[in-house]
Scaffold this active site. Structure first.
Site, PDB file in Angstrom:
ATOM      1  N   LYS A  67      35.434  23.481  61.970  1.00  0.00           N
ATOM      2  CA  LYS A  67      35.619  24.748  61.766  1.00  0.00           C
ATOM      3  C   LYS A  67      34.299  25.074  62.204  1.00  0.00           C
ATOM      4  O   LYS A  67      34.207  26.543  62.928  1.00  0.00           O
ATOM      5  CB  LYS A  67      35.823  25.023  59.578  1.00  0.00           C
ATOM      6  CG  LYS A  67      36.598  24.808  59.469  1.00  0.00           C
ATOM      7  CD  LYS A  67      37.284  25.441  59.532  1.00  0.00           C
ATOM      8  CE  LYS A  67      39.071  25.086  58.642  1.00  0.00           C
ATOM      9  NZ  LYS A  67      39.839  26.075  58.750  1.00  0.00           N
ATOM     10  N   TYR A  96      36.272  17.095  59.334  1.00  0.00           N
ATOM     11  CA  TYR A  96      36.962  18.753  59.232  1.00  0.00           C
ATOM     12  C   TYR A  96      35.740  19.237  59.582  1.00  0.00           C
ATOM     13  O   TYR A  96      36.337  20.710  59.939  1.00  0.00           O
ATOM     14  CB  TYR A  96      37.512  18.599  57.493  1.00  0.00           C
ATOM     15  CG  TYR A  96      37.737  20.210  57.100  1.00  0.00           C
ATOM     16  CD1 TYR A  96      37.070  20.620  56.299  1.00  0.00           C
ATOM     17  CD2 TYR A  96      38.998  20.572  56.870  1.00  0.00           C
ATOM     18  CE1 TYR A  96      37.391  21.664  55.160  1.00  0.00           C
ATOM     19  CE2 TYR A  96      39.324  22.087  56.570  1.00  0.00           C
ATOM     20  CZ  TYR A  96      37.982  22.450  56.050  1.00  0.00           C
ATOM     21  OH  TYR A  96      38.365  23.459  55.172  1.00  0.00           O
ATOM     22  N   SER A 140      34.959  27.645  55.634  1.00  0.00           N
ATOM     23  CA  SER A 140      34.758  27.222  55.073  1.00  0.00           C
ATOM     24  C   SER A 140      33.578  26.991  54.547  1.00  0.00           C
ATOM     25  O   SER A 140      32.426  26.419  55.662  1.00  0.00           O
ATOM     26  CB  SER A 140      35.119  25.825  55.217  1.00  0.00           C
ATOM     27  OG  SER A 140      34.898  24.723  53.769  1.00  0.00           O
TER      28      SER A 140
HETATM   29  C1  WQD Z   1      34.611  19.145  43.141  1.00  0.00           C
HETATM   30  C2  WQD Z   1      33.811  18.656  42.625  1.00  0.00           C
HETATM   31  C3  WQD Z   1      33.506  16.040  43.285  1.00  0.00           C
HETATM   32  C4  WQD Z   1      37.630  14.981  42.499  1.00  0.00           C
HETATM   33  C5  WQD Z   1      36.179  20.157  49.074  1.00  0.00           C
HETATM   34  C6  WQD Z   1      35.994  20.267  49.899  1.00  0.00           C
HETATM   35  C7  WQD Z   1      35.849  21.568  50.623  1.00  0.00           C
HETATM   36  C8  WQD Z   1      36.963  22.617  50.516  1.00  0.00           C
HETATM   37  C9  WQD Z   1      37.024  22.516  49.029  1.00  0.00           C
HETATM   38  C10 WQD Z   1      38.395  22.584  52.037  1.00  0.00           C
HETATM   39  C11 WQD Z   1      32.900  17.805  43.423  1.00  0.00           C
HETATM   40  C12 WQD Z   1      34.367  15.999  41.638  1.00  0.00           C
HETATM   41  C13 WQD Z   1      36.300  15.760  42.065  1.00  0.00           C
HETATM   42  C14 WQD Z   1      37.707  14.017  41.279  1.00  0.00           C
HETATM   43  C15 WQD Z   1      36.110  14.644  40.882  1.00  0.00           C
HETATM   44  N1  WQD Z   1      38.084  22.698  51.279  1.00  0.00           N
HETATM   45  N2  WQD Z   1      35.280  15.267  41.636  1.00  0.00           N
HETATM   46  N3  WQD Z   1      36.218  13.899  40.391  1.00  0.00           N
HETATM   47  O1  WQD Z   1      34.019  18.304  48.173  1.00  0.00           O
HETATM   48  O2  WQD Z   1      33.966  20.832  46.829  1.00  0.00           O
HETATM   49  O3  WQD Z   1      35.159  20.442  48.498  1.00  0.00           O
HETATM   50  O4  WQD Z   1      37.520  21.134  48.597  1.00  0.00           O
HETATM   51  O5  WQD Z   1      38.228  23.746  52.655  1.00  0.00           O
HETATM   52  O6  WQD Z   1      35.400  21.897  51.619  1.00  0.00           O
HETATM   53  O7  WQD Z   1      35.002  18.821  50.933  1.00  0.00           O
HETATM   54  O8  WQD Z   1      36.079  19.870  46.335  1.00  0.00           O
HETATM   55  O9  WQD Z   1      37.417  19.753  44.361  1.00  0.00           O
HETATM   56  O10 WQD Z   1      37.382  17.729  45.843  1.00  0.00           O
HETATM   57  O11 WQD Z   1      35.620  18.551  44.440  1.00  0.00           O
HETATM   58  O12 WQD Z   1      34.420  14.452  40.113  1.00  0.00           O
HETATM   59  O13 WQD Z   1      38.877  13.969  41.018  1.00  0.00           O
HETATM   60  O14 WQD Z   1      34.690  17.370  41.427  1.00  0.00           O
HETATM   61  O15 WQD Z   1      32.695  15.078  43.121  1.00  0.00           O
HETATM   62  O16 WQD Z   1      31.514  17.909  42.004  1.00  0.00           O
HETATM   63  P1  WQD Z   1      34.735  20.069  47.019  1.00  0.00           P
HETATM   64  P2  WQD Z   1      36.966  18.929  45.523  1.00  0.00           P
END
Ligand code: WQD
Length: 338
Positions: A154, A150, A126
């Protein structure tokens, strides 16, 4: 004689889409999954989409007796290892569960592979191993650091693989660092629909669009980005699946260990994703700005050059197709459950 691939976690979000492409490319598949983050119906959906059959074993990848039975019964040529827990927030609350599961599954698998002289391995890593990048876009030789258990599992597994290859260069290992996978199979038969309140942005937006949730909370609009909201490299899950097909071709062609970013190279903000989703699906997604989510970084997107040069991998699908397919999957699911 077509090559036989063992896919661990093959009924999960990325695993199931990858199984479809591998079958369509002519590979024989053996899949193992314990359904801890998926459902048994995914097995039949993969067969329905591809019109091809494959062997399925329900079980835990930590179970070495089961792994030995599979390797004894099936002549496995290579392994793609998806099985593992992947919720960042949950890993902070339950670190031991994550270290025990993600490390034990991998160590058990590698030990049995070694016993059976099967040494071609594609690992689901990741972009979270880059932590908060020093600059953008992110290249594979950037410093690695993690901010949650997590991501640390990895990083530890990447280290185990590097030590293994150092000790025995007859292994072929492709470490794939995913950015943000979203979307669904164009048929609408496979996709992402986490139970309860989703942590990730796209599944949350979809639940707001279907009115299962009332409003999207945008975690902060005061980041140093184009519109103040978080920027990420969203990649269609079908493109990501193709990246695994390219990685399997690579491990059959060369004995090496290497890491590859699987991203588009494009960064989209949260508000841009909301606008793209509304445009693609002609639907409103109400949102409000709230405080930042702890642990979030401002921006993260890939330099996809190396994956293109080494694997011939290039993401093809655009953000509107990702949004359309993500929503289409839920519409099809609702039709099926009527
Ligand atoms: C994306 C953007 C949030 C939810 C995570 C893991 C990563 C991978 C993918 C496994 C950010 C914003 C989110 C919400 C929001 N998983 N957001 N409101 O955090 O980039 O990555 O998932 O491998 O390891 O860390 O993805 O989709 O949670 O967030 O504003 O209800 O959307 O702040 O900017 P993230 P995400």
């Amino acid at each position: 004689m077509s090559k036989k691939i063992l896919v661990t976690g093959g009924t999960g979000f990325i695993g199931s889409h990858t199984c479809c492409l591998l079958l369509e490319e002519g590979y024989e598949l053996v899949v193992i999954d314990d359904f801890s983050n998926s459902s048994p119906e995914v097995v039949s959906k993969i067969k329905e989409i591809t019109k091809r059959d494959f062997k399925f074993y329900e079980g835990d990848v930590k179970d070495k007796a089961l792994l030995r039975k599979i390797f004894k019964t099936e002549k496995i040529d290579a392994v793609i290892h998806f099985a593992g827990y992947k919720a960042v927030g949950e890993s902070v609350k339950e670190p031991l569960k994550y270290y025990r599961n993600n490390l034990d599954t991998t160590l058990s698998l590698l030990e049995v592979m070694e016993e059976f002289q099967c040494k071609k391995f594609v690992f689901s890593s990741s972009a979270t191993v880059y932590g908060s990048p020093k600059s953008l876009p992110i290249k594979e030789d950037f410093p690695l650091s993690t901010t949650n258990p997590y991501g640390t599992t990895k990083l530890i597994i990447e280290g185990i693989l590097k030590d293994l290859y150092q000790a025995d260069p007859t292994w072929s290992v492709a470490i794939l660092r995913y950015f943000n996978p979203i979307g669904a199979h164009p048929s609408g038969l496979l996709g992402e629909n986490p139970n309860g309140i989703p942590n990730n942005l796209m599944p949350y937006i979809v639940k707001v669009a279907t009115k299962e949730l009332e409003i999207l909370n945008v975690f902060g609009d005061d980041y140093d980005t184009k519109d103040g909201t978080g920027v990420r490299d969203y990649i269609h899950v079908m493109d990501l699946a193709m990246g695994h097909v390219k990685a399997i071709e690579k491990v059959f062609k060369e004995n090496k260990l290497d890491c590859y970013n699987l991203g588009t190279g494009e960064g989209y903000s949260v508000l841009e994703i909301v606008q793209a989703f509304e445009k693609a699906n002609h639907i409103q997604v109400p949102y409000r700005i709230v405080e930042r989510r702890s642990g979030d970084i401002a921006a993260c997107y890939a330099d996809p050059t190396y994956a293109y040069e080494e694997l011939g991998f290039k993401a093809e699908k655009g953000i509107e197709e990702m949004c359309r397919d993500a929503y289409h999957y839920i519409e099809v699911s609702k039709q099926e459950n009527k």
